[in-house]
Design a protein around this motif. Sequence first.
Motif, mmCIF file in Angstrom:
data_model
loop_
_atom_site.group_PDB
_atom_site.id
_atom_site.type_symbol
_atom_site.label_atom_id
_atom_site.label_comp_id
_atom_site.label_asym_id
_atom_site.label_seq_id
_atom_site.Cartn_x
_atom_site.Cartn_y
_atom_site.Cartn_z
ATOM 1 N N TRP A 248 0.803 -1.233 0.000
ATOM 2 C CA TRP A 248 0.000 0.000 0.000
ATOM 3 C C TRP A 248 0.826 1.268 0.000
ATOM 4 O O TRP A 248 0.348 2.307 -0.418
ATOM 5 C CB TRP A 248 -1.029 -0.006 1.130
ATOM 6 N N THR A 249 2.091 1.228 0.445
ATOM 7 C CA THR A 249 2.852 2.473 0.399
ATOM 8 C C THR A 249 3.644 2.602 -0.904
ATOM 9 O O THR A 249 3.730 3.688 -1.459
ATOM 10 C CB THR A 249 3.846 2.568 1.568
ATOM 11 N N ASP A 252 2.086 4.043 -4.162
ATOM 12 C CA ASP A 252 1.878 5.494 -4.229
ATOM 13 C C ASP A 252 3.146 6.246 -4.615
ATOM 14 O O ASP A 252 3.112 7.455 -4.807
ATOM 15 C CB ASP A 252 1.377 6.018 -2.873
ATOM 16 N N GLN A 253 4.280 5.542 -4.683
ATOM 17 C CA GLN A 253 5.527 6.200 -5.080
ATOM 18 C C GLN A 253 5.520 6.410 -6.597
ATOM 19 O O GLN A 253 4.867 5.673 -7.323
ATOM 20 C CB GLN A 253 6.731 5.328 -4.685
ATOM 21 N N HIS A 259 6.771 0.410 -7.845
ATOM 22 C CA HIS A 259 5.529 -0.266 -8.262
ATOM 23 C C HIS A 259 5.782 -1.753 -8.437
ATOM 24 O O HIS A 259 4.975 -2.591 -8.036
ATOM 25 C CB HIS A 259 5.027 0.328 -9.579
ATOM 26 N N VAL B 145 -6.006 0.871 -7.508
ATOM 27 C CA VAL B 145 -5.080 1.926 -7.910
ATOM 28 C C VAL B 145 -4.553 1.676 -9.322
ATOM 29 O O VAL B 145 -4.428 2.593 -10.143
ATOM 30 C CB VAL B 145 -3.890 2.001 -6.919
ATOM 31 N N TYR B 163 -9.534 8.928 -8.321
ATOM 32 C CA TYR B 163 -9.651 8.668 -6.888
ATOM 33 C C TYR B 163 -10.911 9.324 -6.344
ATOM 34 O O TYR B 163 -11.176 10.486 -6.646
ATOM 35 C CB TYR B 163 -8.441 9.222 -6.133
ATOM 36 N N MET B 242 -6.773 3.377 -0.072
ATOM 37 C CA MET B 242 -5.917 3.481 -1.251
ATOM 38 C C MET B 242 -6.603 4.151 -2.434
ATOM 39 O O MET B 242 -5.932 4.746 -3.265
ATOM 40 C CB MET B 242 -5.396 2.095 -1.641
#
Lengths: 290, 317
Positions: A248-249, A252-253, A259, B145, B163, B242
């Motif tokens: 989950w972190t 977002d990069q 990824h 995502v 989003y 997310m």
Amino acid sequence: MSVTVNNQPRFQALALRRAIISHIGWIACGLGLLLVIGPLLDIVGVVAFNGISAFSLKLFTTTTNGTAGGLLNAIEGTLVISAGGMLIAVPIGVGAGIYLAEYGSNKLGNTIRFLSDVLTGTPSIVLGYFSYIVFVTTLGWDFSVLAAAITIAILIVPYLARITELALRQVPNTMREAGFALGASEPAVVFKIVLPGAISGVVTGALLALAISVGETAPLIYTAGWSNYLWNGKLTNAPIGYLTYVIWTFIDQPDARSHALAFAAAFLVMLVVLAINIGVRLIIRRTKLT
Amino acid sequence: MKIRPFRLSLLGLSLFVPAALCAVVLFLIIYSGQAIVFNGLGFLSRITWNLGNLYSDPVTINGIQIPLGANYGILVFIIGTLASSLIAILIAVPLSVGAAIFLAEAVPELERSRPRWMPPIRPALSMLVELVAVVPSVVFGLWGVAVLVPFIGKYLAPSGNGYGLLAASIVLALMITPIIATTLLDSLMQIGKENRESAFALGATHFEVVSKVMLPMVRTTLIGGIVLALGRALGETMAVLMVSGGAINILPTSIFSPVSTIASFIVSQLDSAESDPTNMAVRSLAEIALVLFVITLAVNATAKLLTSGALSVRNRK
């Protein structure tokens, strides 16, 4: 007579309309099933494709470094936290299951069962926050393996208790009676007759609990923290990494390498969870058929 | 009464489970006590969540230390939670009802003409539906995502940002369909042959038998399944966090607006809450967790009442 003749076309029109509605209905239902299963297949496909293409030897031999590197620390952390959680939860869960199945057909048993159901329905983030205020801050353990393992244990104990109880109730009463007739004590009947007879069900429950603990994220954020390094063996005051955190972190990069790491971690987690669940279901079906 | 050490030790083990639950509730209440007193009932109706000035000296109001200008209101998150869960239910119910009917009634029909070498289809399909329920929430979020958010951003959202409320609702809907579908499937399979056959004898088509005879019979169980799914959706954290865009201090205006749910907000606030020297932010977060617990408890209790058959029409004699 003439009335029926006049109604003939109307009946036909009605029959036609009913047939059409029926067909549309079936197609809509089939579409529903497709829309339920389709995303699952897409999820498995997308995660497997991106995950496998990110695989390399480095992934399993190096630790994460910022948002790059490997996943060794996260894999180790997930194993340590899950094992710790199981170590705490299995004795309690199986013990509770035995009590509920063998001696729990009373008011006390019903109360325990009800509260256990409430615990199952409690959002995992609430459990995580509880552990944060009690273990991490008040007791001063900081982000640590012990806080994470206890949280996971609280999360999976009700599942273990319920599945153990169901498995033990499958054992026919005549077997218990035969044991008592031979003069066996209560512990002997439970541990030598009932539990061995229901062992496949108990193991099933433990495996499903393991799958839950490997895939859980929310309760760990507030208890395990995150670390780029391998576990140093300390139970408290040392944060630890875990696979679901990477998912989950790192997604977002901005860069592609992080990824890839997120997808690789997701693939590993999904592989474990799906393998356990599919395996358990296939085995249950086979034993039911025979 | 005879003392049985074996039974007592087992009882001791099983008491851990209710003890854990009581500890969770008790510590959340104790810890959030000051926050409950300070925030009052307005906690539920205020829109602004403001940590206050963390760098100036804290002020004391009614004997409770808080950062200057701090104000805690969670209406935004309550609305976000309810909106995303209800839209998810709206999407999930038709899908899962359709899927359950198809599995229960159409698949056996199709299987009648299946060649001998083919394995049975229904167990495989219903296993696939069950497997949706075990995919970890964070993997759903990752898929959201990577696939869903770009799709919504490209084709649906006028702002081009995927989003938001819609993405969160769709992901939630996918996660809860198996709960409704399997509950409904189980109860459809338990309907007696007589009911179906008498409907067929009246000349009903197969679909009419399903929609006008069988579905009304399992209505209560279906509603129970939906409420159970609602309970799951309300407490869902990672997937929503997310894809929801994370809004603070602003109410959603359309289905593309960014939102925060109670659960996702708790996670997203960890860092900033820790920087509050008076601890009031952490206490207020505990109060939020308590609110979430109470909501899900109420919803799950309703579901249990419905699925247990206590309210079922058929049991009323």
